[in-house]
Design an enzyme around this catalytic site. Structure first.
Site, mmCIF file in Angstrom:
data_model
loop_
_atom_site.group_PDB
_atom_site.id
_atom_site.type_symbol
_atom_site.label_atom_id
_atom_site.label_comp_id
_atom_site.label_asym_id
_atom_site.label_seq_id
_atom_site.Cartn_x
_atom_site.Cartn_y
_atom_site.Cartn_z
ATOM 1 N N HIS A 306 0.793 -1.231 0.000
ATOM 2 C CA HIS A 306 0.000 0.000 0.000
ATOM 3 C C HIS A 306 0.828 1.285 0.000
ATOM 4 C CE1 HIS A 306 -2.789 2.849 2.148
ATOM 5 N NE2 HIS A 306 -1.772 3.022 2.952
ATOM 6 N N GLU A 335 -6.446 -4.940 1.075
ATOM 7 C CA GLU A 335 -6.110 -3.620 0.553
ATOM 8 C C GLU A 335 -7.355 -2.896 0.059
ATOM 9 O OE1 GLU A 335 -3.272 -2.019 0.365
ATOM 10 O OE2 GLU A 335 -1.658 -3.498 0.553
ATOM 11 N N GLU A 362 -4.047 5.074 -3.384
ATOM 12 C CA GLU A 362 -4.734 3.794 -3.304
ATOM 13 C C GLU A 362 -4.938 3.303 -4.737
ATOM 14 O OE1 GLU A 362 -4.962 2.303 -0.659
ATOM 15 O OE2 GLU A 362 -4.880 3.862 0.883
#
Length: 398
Positions: A306, A335, A362
């Site tokens: 991440h 995630e 993201e």
């Protein structure tokens, strides 16, 4: 495609309300989302501007002030009796006129309630009285809010380009007048490091875990088919910190058919308190080296790739490949997967937090598939839970 009409949203709300009454998963989150959609469908531009630039900023500032004067704690302690303006002004050290004006905005924004001159806490304000939420408020107001506020001037100045990963020249630095990275700044400002840790803890509080019923089918995908002759290790939590996730997994599926192994850096592992009752082994491992535990049933990572760029994320995932047993071992990534068509606010919030503070992002489903493919893996399925930003990506050897 045009936005949904108020009438259609109201129908969706009615349906979600029935699901909520039946305690169905995701119903609460659906009610919130549809309520926000209804407001957006009804608001005129002038109302939107007032809400966005007056009501919400004022609310943020008053809630932050409340952490300094223990307002929510006093209201919580008063319980059903409540407290009048004079009593609360005395307790908080404010003059009565100022307190009343600030408190009225909290009432208008449904944070607290009032009746016949007496103020009362709500489930929301009572929850906010907890120390982890008090610290989260301080981090979000003092650190994140100025970083977001720097977006217009910063991006205009840099030609509207994405900052480099791990930047020392981004919105955060522009807002706080520093030339070091966000993690370095946190280390140099210990109170805010604590506030940040509380924020991350609060961010996940109350949300379903990946191994909860209705999220990832643990029994079907992991427990069934476990073969101790291949490896006696059921799950390896790679980069798992102090073991919160793997401890939760162990408690939910005890007795376990195989071993649980937690891996992280030496300083993290050494910080874990001794506990003879824990169900996992704690070992040191560098995620940029080859995975030493071979042929486990599953290798789990929670927000590990991440914080890294794509090239490092590929290296991290590729280091698992030599350890995998083809057709048996699974790679599980917990995630955020940003939906490009119907993004949810919890996912876009975190994406913009990453942009503001670290130049990171993201990833979308396409991003994750690309990284895993380059690492020699393939996506088997992506499991999601209603209203939860994080998904569970299951992958295996390509």
């Amino acid at each position: 495609m045009s936005a949904a009409s108020p009438a259609s949203i109201i129908q969706e709300l009615a349906s979600a309300a029935k699901q909520y009454e039946n305690n169905e998963s995701g119903a609460r989150e659906a009610l919130i989302a549809q309520s926000r959609a209804l407001i957006a469908s009804l608001e005129v531009p002038s109302e939107f501007i007032q809400h966005t630039f007056w009501s919400q900023p004022a609310l943020s500032a008053i809630v932050r002030l409340a952490t300094d004067v223990n307002l929510f704690q006093y209201l919580k302690d008063a319980q059903e009796e409540g407290l009048n303006a004079e009593a609360l002004a005395s307790k908080t050290g404010m003059d009565v006129s100022l307190f009343a004006r600030l408190a009225r905005h909290l009432v208008a924004m449904n944070v607290i309630t009032s009746r016949n001159g007496v103020f009362y806490g709500t489930a929301l304000s009572n929850g906010l009285a907890a120390e982890n939420y008090q610290q989260s408020i301080r981090f979000c107001h003092d650190v994140s809010r100025p970083s977001f506020g720097a977006f217009p001037s910063f991006f205009k100045g840099n030609g509207y380009k994405t900052p480099a990963l791990g930047t020392t020249d981004g919105p955060f630095q522009s807002a706080h007048k520093v030339d070091i990275s966000f993690p370095q700044w946190l280390v140099g400002n210990p109170p805010y490091l604590q506030y940040f840790n509380s924020y991350m803890s609060a961010y996940r509080a109350g949300k379903p875990n990946w191994c909860d019923n209705g999220f990832y089918p643990v029994a079907d995908r992991l427990l069934n088919g476990f073969d101790a002759s291949v490896s006696d290790v059921l799950l390896v939590d790679v980069g798992g910190g102090r073991g919160h996730d793997i401890a939760t997994f162990g408690s939910q599926f005890s007795p376990l058919p195989g071993r649980l192994v937690l891996q992280d850096r030496e300083q993290v592992i050494n910080s874990i308190p001794a506990d003879e009752s824990r169900q996992f082994e704690a070992t040191t491992h560098d995620i940029f080296t080859t995975q030493p535990v071979k042929h486990a049933r599953a290798y789990y990572m929670h927000s590990v790739p991440h914080g890294f760029g794509d090239e490092d994320a590929v290296k991290i995932m590729a280091n698992l490949v030599p350890a995998l047993a083809k057709g048996y071992s699974r790679v599980l990534l917990n995630e955020i997967v940003v939906d490009e068509e119907r993004p949810v606010m919890s996912a876009t919030n975190m994406d913009l937090i990453m942009l503001a503070h670290m130049g990171a992002k993201e990833r979308t489903e396409a991003d994750w598939r690309s990284i895993l493919t380059r690492a020699g893996l393939k996506v088997v399925n992506i499991y999601s839970y209603p209203g939860v930003a994080e998904s569970l990506i299951e992958a295996e050897l390509a």
